[in-house]
Design a protein around this motif. Structure first.
Motif, PDB file in Angstrom:
ATOM      1  N   ILE A  41       0.876  -1.179   0.000  1.00 19.45           N
ATOM      2  CA  ILE A  41       0.000   0.000   0.000  1.00 19.45           C
ATOM      3  C   ILE A  41       0.912   1.227   0.000  1.00 19.45           C
ATOM      4  N   ILE A  42       0.665   2.147  -0.925  1.00 21.88           N
ATOM      5  CA  ILE A  42       1.435   3.405  -0.942  1.00 21.88           C
ATOM      6  C   ILE A  42       0.460   4.548  -0.690  1.00 21.88           C
ATOM      7  N   HIS A  43       0.693   5.243   0.419  1.00 21.90           N
ATOM      8  CA  HIS A  43      -0.148   6.402   0.722  1.00 21.90           C
ATOM      9  C   HIS A  43       0.761   7.627   0.790  1.00 21.90           C
ATOM     10  N   GLY A  44       0.529   8.583  -0.117  1.00 22.44           N
ATOM     11  CA  GLY A  44       1.464   9.700  -0.213  1.00 22.44           C
ATOM     12  C   GLY A  44       2.823   9.140  -0.556  1.00 22.44           C
ATOM     13  N   SER A  45       3.820   9.429   0.277  1.00 21.51           N
ATOM     14  CA  SER A  45       5.153   8.867   0.004  1.00 21.51           C
ATOM     15  C   SER A  45       5.492   7.708   0.947  1.00 21.51           C
ATOM     16  N   ASP A  46       4.515   7.242   1.718  1.00 18.40           N
ATOM     17  CA  ASP A  46       4.778   6.169   2.686  1.00 18.40           C
ATOM     18  C   ASP A  46       4.323   4.811   2.166  1.00 18.40           C
ATOM     19  N   GLY A  47       5.140   3.798   2.405  1.00 24.52           N
ATOM     20  CA  GLY A  47       4.797   2.445   1.991  1.00 24.52           C
ATOM     21  C   GLY A  47       4.464   1.556   3.181  1.00 24.52           C
ATOM     22  N   PHE A  48       3.505   0.668   2.964  1.00 25.43           N
ATOM     23  CA  PHE A  48       3.109  -0.334   3.960  1.00 25.43           C
ATOM     24  C   PHE A  48       3.139  -1.674   3.243  1.00 25.43           C
ATOM     25  N   LEU A  49       4.006  -2.546   3.701  1.00 23.49           N
ATOM     26  CA  LEU A  49       4.212  -3.821   3.025  1.00 23.49           C
ATOM     27  C   LEU A  49       3.492  -4.914   3.815  1.00 23.49           C
ATOM     28  N   LEU A  50       2.719  -5.749   3.094  1.00 18.43           N
ATOM     29  CA  LEU A  50       1.887  -6.743   3.776  1.00 18.43           C
ATOM     30  C   LEU A  50       2.383  -8.158   3.470  1.00 18.43           C
ATOM     31  N   ASP A  51       2.670  -8.932   4.509  1.00 18.94           N
ATOM     32  CA  ASP A  51       3.088 -10.331   4.381  1.00 18.94           C
ATOM     33  C   ASP A  51       4.136 -10.522   3.282  1.00 18.94           C
ATOM     34  N   PRO A  52       5.348  -9.972   3.475  1.00 14.89           N
ATOM     35  CA  PRO A  52       6.323  -9.959   2.373  1.00 14.89           C
ATOM     36  C   PRO A  52       6.889 -11.316   1.992  1.00 14.89           C
ATOM     37  N   GLY A  53       6.736 -12.320   2.844  1.00 18.98           N
ATOM     38  CA  GLY A  53       7.076 -13.671   2.401  1.00 18.98           C
ATOM     39  C   GLY A  53       8.440 -14.168   2.828  1.00 18.98           C
ATOM     40  N   GLY A  54       8.747 -15.352   2.327  1.00 22.14           N
ATOM     41  CA  GLY A  54       9.910 -16.085   2.792  1.00 22.14           C
ATOM     42  C   GLY A  54      11.212 -15.664   2.139  1.00 22.14           C
TER      43      GLY A  54
END
Ligand SMILES: [Fe+2]
Ligand SMILES: [Fe+2]
Length: 258
Positions: A41-54
């Motif tokens: 998820i990118i909101h403005g200039s901030d990123g939120f990474l969900l369940d990035p994996g192995g």
């Protein structure tokens, strides 16, 4: 989607100041590892990474993320639960970003077994969940999804896109070569997800409780950690099915004899 999307990902929501990106699939031989979906998820200039994996996905996921945002703009990494396909890359992610990791309080003492991690950069999420503010314009809600399948487990709901990131709920396992990104034929898709849900999910009581909880939100899409995304016209069909599912302790005799 053509196979190009596997390598470069795809924007699945594109709003003003707010984007959601599906980060692609492995195209090479996975060595038997289950296929996974990662989302950003990118909101403005901030990123939120969900369940990035192995660990084995790490370099691919890093390169796809870099097409959309600088790694040092990733503010938070959210883990739905402790499984290796979600969180075994934790030490690598802490090394390459400045992000804080959010994870169920049940699992804080277990993830260091995936590699040396700085516990000071992990925020424990309480059982009731919590909300991350998106600059006052919306929020990412960590919604309790305990026992679906992990005892300390969350789904994420992005109030701006209306996407519910459901973790292993709604997961499907495709036979090689028959992957698709969006569910079109629910009955066909059921064949790829029913066995997993009946064996991994704890009981009908917790399934129905989760469905009741998420139905309070306006859901435009359900995006699981494996398999395909449920577009808006498939959301109710999936929630009805999951709410009625007999699984886990409901069918323990059958499981024990299989
Ligand atoms: Fe899992
Ligand atoms: Fe999973």
């Amino acid at each position: 989607m053509d196979t190009k999307g596997y390598a470069v990902g795809e924007v699945i929501f594109d709003g003003e100041n707010h984007k959601v990106v599906w980060l692609g699939w492995d195209t090479d031989d996975s060595g038997g590892a289950v296929q996974t979906n990662q989302y950003l998820i990118i909101h403005g200039s901030d990123g939120f990474l969900l369940d990035p994996g192995g660990v084995h996905l790490f370099s691919r996921v890093v390169s796809v993320i870099s097409r959309y945002i600088d790694l040092d703009r990733i503010r938070e990494i959210l883990f739905s639960h402790q499984d290796p396909d979600v969180s075994s890359g934790i030490a690598l992610w802490l090394g390459i970003t400045e992000a804080t990791i959010r994870l169920s309080s049940l699992w804080l003492r277990f993830v260091p077994h995936f590699g040396l991690v700085q516990l000071s950069r992990i925020t424990e999420v309480p059982d009731r969940g919590e909300a991350l503010s998106l600059g006052g314009e919306g929020e990412i809600r960590m919604i309790p999804a305990h026992f679906l399948h992990s005892p300390g487990n969350f789904s994420y709901y992005d109030t701006i896109s209306g996407i519910l990131f459901s973790g292993d709920i709604g997961a499907a396992v495709f036979p090689t070569g028959s992957e698709y990104l969006y569910v079109e034929d629910f009955d066909k898709h059921l064949g790829y997800m029913e066995g997993f849900h009946r064996r991994y999910m704890a009981s009908n009581k917790v399934c129905a409780n989760w469905v009741k909880r998420v139905r309070a939100e306006r859901i435009n899409m359900i995006a699981p950690q494996h398999g395909a995304i449920f577009p808006e016209n498939q959301v109710n069909r999936f929630l009805d099915w999951f709410s009625d599912l007999q699984c886990g302790s409901d069918i323990i005799e059958t499981i024990n004899e299989s």
